[in-house]
Each structure stands twice: as C-alpha cells, then as structure tokens.
Enzyme design. Structure first.
Site, PDB file in Angstrom:
ATOM      1  N   GLY A  10      24.533  42.236  37.638  1.00 53.05           N
ATOM      2  CA  GLY A  10      25.646  42.024  36.710  1.00 53.05           C
ATOM      3  C   GLY A  10      25.600  40.609  36.155  1.00 53.05           C
ATOM      4  CD  GLN A  11      28.442  39.447  31.269  1.00 50.24           C
ATOM      5  OE1 GLN A  11      28.268  38.504  30.511  1.00 50.24           O
ATOM      6  NE2 GLN A  11      29.517  40.203  31.204  1.00 50.24           N
ATOM      7  CB  VAL A  12      29.440  36.975  37.856  1.00 55.86           C
ATOM      8  CG1 VAL A  12      29.745  35.867  38.861  1.00 55.86           C
ATOM      9  CG2 VAL A  12      30.397  36.871  36.669  1.00 55.86           C
ATOM     10  CG  ASP A  30      20.549  46.455  42.248  1.00 59.42           C
ATOM     11  OD1 ASP A  30      20.222  47.160  43.226  1.00 59.42           O
ATOM     12  OD2 ASP A  30      19.764  46.196  41.327  1.00 59.42           O
ATOM     13  CB  THR A  61      33.020  45.913  34.297  1.00 65.66           C
ATOM     14  OG1 THR A  61      31.631  46.201  34.073  1.00 65.66           O
ATOM     15  CG2 THR A  61      33.163  45.043  35.536  1.00 65.66           C
ATOM     16  CB  THR A 100      39.910  41.496  35.559  1.00 67.00           C
ATOM     17  OG1 THR A 100      40.096  41.606  34.137  1.00 67.00           O
ATOM     18  CG2 THR A 100      40.709  42.624  36.206  1.00 67.00           C
ATOM     19  CE1 TYR A 124      37.386  46.213  35.447  1.00 65.70           C
ATOM     20  CE2 TYR A 124      38.848  45.138  33.873  1.00 65.70           C
ATOM     21  CZ  TYR A 124      37.824  45.067  34.805  1.00 65.70           C
ATOM     22  OH  TYR A 124      37.255  43.853  35.095  1.00 65.70           O
ATOM     23  CE  LYS A 128      38.025  43.702  39.443  1.00 67.79           C
ATOM     24  NZ  LYS A 128      36.868  43.532  40.367  1.00 67.79           N
ATOM     25  CD1 TRP A 148      38.812  38.039  27.586  1.00 63.58           C
ATOM     26  CD2 TRP A 148      38.542  36.745  25.797  1.00 63.58           C
ATOM     27  NE1 TRP A 148      39.874  38.264  26.756  1.00 63.58           N
ATOM     28  CE2 TRP A 148      39.744  37.483  25.642  1.00 63.58           C
ATOM     29  CE3 TRP A 148      38.188  35.839  24.793  1.00 63.58           C
ATOM     30  CZ2 TRP A 148      40.568  37.377  24.525  1.00 63.58           C
ATOM     31  CZ3 TRP A 148      39.013  35.726  23.678  1.00 63.58           C
ATOM     32  CH2 TRP A 148      40.180  36.483  23.541  1.00 63.58           C
TER      33      TRP A 148
END
Length: 293
Positions: A10-12, A30, A61, A100, A124, A128, A148
């Site tokens: 993932g991004q983070v 993952d 997400t 989030t 979502y 969360k 974001w």
C-alpha cells in the site's frame, strides 16, 4: 527491534517497508503473505513471528466499493485490527494503526481535534471507526488518523490527475471539500519517530489517538490545479491546461459513498507530543512529482 508491518504494497506500507529497517528487523507482509480476512491465520502468524511492535497501515480503502462489499470491509477494517490488538496485548507490545478523516461527518466548521465526536457517513468510515474502537480496548496503541494520502507508489488523487491531464482536454474537479493532503513519505517518517520514541522511553505514556497530515489546507480543485501547474513546469506534456480545470460542487459529482465536506484534522497534539515539525503539503507534492516525472 522486531517489527511486523502489514500492507507493504500500500502507499504508506511501501514507504514504511523502505524506512523501518533503520530501527531493526522488519517482517513486511501483504495479502499474498497473510490473509487479513482470516483471524486464525493472523493469530498463528504473530505466534510464529513474535514481533516486538506491530504497525498496521493495511486497510480496505476502496471507499465506494465498500458500500457494496460491507462484509469484506468489516473483516479487514474491524476484525483484523481487533485480532492484531488482542495479540499485541497478549505479548505486551505496542500497536501503531492508521485510520482516517472519514470517521467524522465533515460538518464541523473548524479542523477536527482528536476528542471530537465521530459520526461516519459511509461503510468505509464506519468500519474504520469500529476498528478504532476495538483497538482502544487495549492499552499500548497509537491510532494515527490521516487524510488525502498521496505518494509515488499506489493509487491516489495526485497520480489520477497526472494521468487525466495527459488524456483529457478539460476536467471537472470538486471544489467544496476541504482538507490537508498527507504524503506517504511523511507518514512513514513520523511513524518511525513514534516507534523509536516508544522503544527508547520505557515509561512512554503517550498512547492514544493522533491526527497526522501535512501542513496547509486546500480543496480538490485547488489541489488539482497545483499538480497540473507543477507537472507542466517539470516538463510533462499535457492536453489539459490548468485554466481548463473547472471547479464543481459535490452535488454535481455523485458517488456511492458520502465524502466529508470538511476533512481538516488539527495536528497540534502529535506535534507537541513528539516534538514534530510537519512539512507543507505543497513541498511534499513537488517532491513526489519530481520522483514520478
């Protein structure tokens, strides 16, 4: 330090996987390595690995898709964090978990502080929120709410705009939703500092919930313009000039899941607790664009 990191693609997670080795041994996983929808598999994996800290950026997400797959979103965003928190408590180790801005309804006029009442408006956001509540039952947790998220890896608004300005002559972008972009690189840097602080300070008492984004506030329309202008300056050949990006209302762009109109998160608590200076979102966007272009 032996670190278990979920969501390495993932991004983070991608940024964390690169940087966490500065602190010790990293077991980065993952969905191919561990199915987070399988609670028993999570328990067995943690028993086998015996980590000294768990860092969990993994999440379901797909905000709109979650409206049609609530069970899967619940498994990944609620049940999996609950099991991770239970195992962390059993081993008496810290858990750092990412959440989030979607836990709020977006109706507040000012930036949200950690103690503000939550009121999620989407599947979502609800999952969360419920995941946070499960984690709070166990003492040694850090919940990092962010918004974001962008970076050079994975899917995000920045990369979507880069693609669209090379494909289309004009764009309509929502201009009445405000927030602060958060770079995956910054989130990883701060997570590193938090983990290091916890390990060095045996009497650490700062567990709890924190808001974490880059400095500065924008909206999606202004953000898209900034990306387009910077990308053109870096030499990207585009079809869509910045003056062909039009601001529209949320009501003109219906989505399956409701978005918060105000996603601003007050970051004073994390800056004061961990003595941080957070970079402005614009400088982080420039860095990522230079990396991509």
């Amino acid at each position: 330090m032996k670190i278990l990191l979920t969501g390495k693609n993932g991004q983070v997670g991608f940024e964390l996987a690169k940087k966490l080795s500065a602190l010790g041994e990293v077991i980065a996983i993952d969905r191919e390595d561990l199915d987070l929808a399988n609670p028993e598999a999570i328990r067995q994996f943690i028993d086998q690995v015996k980590p000294e800290i768990i860092i969990n950026p993994a999440a379901y997400t797909a905000v709109d898709k979650a409206e049609f797959e609530p069970e899967m979103a619940y498994q990944i965003n609620v049940t999996a964090p609950e099991v991770l928190a239970e195992k962390a408590a059993e081993l008496n180790i810290p858990l750092i978990h990412f959440s989030t801005d979607y836990v709020f309804d977006g109706l507040k006029k000012d930036a949200y502080v950690e103690m503000d009442t939550t009121n999620p408006q989407s599947v979502y956001g609800k999952t969360k929120h419920d995941g946070e509540e499960k984690i709070r039952k166990h003492a040694k947790h850090i919940i990092l709410r962010t918004s974001w998220v962008f970076g050079s890896h994975g899917n995000n608004f920045l990369k979507t705009i880069l693609r669209l300005i090379t494909e289309k002559d004009s764009l309509n972008i929502v201009g009445d939703q405000t927030g602060s972009p958060a770079s995956a690189s910054m989130l990883a840097d701060v997570t590193l500092k938090i983990a290091d602080t916890i390990f060095k300070d045996k009497n650490f008492s700062g567990y709890g919930t924190y808001h974490l984004t880059n400095e500065g506030v924008t909206n999606w329309y202004e953000y898209a313009n900034f990306i387009a202008i910077e990308a053109i300056q870096l030499g990207l050949k585009t079809k869509c000039e910045p003056n062909h990006i039009r601001s529209i209302l949320t009501s003109e762009y219906p989505t399956a899941a409701k978005r918060p109109l105000n996603s601003r998160l007050n970051t004073d608590k994390i800056k004061n607790t961990f003595m941080l200076e957070l970079p402005h979102w614009e400088s982080e966007v420039k860095k990522v664009l230079r990396e991509i272009i």
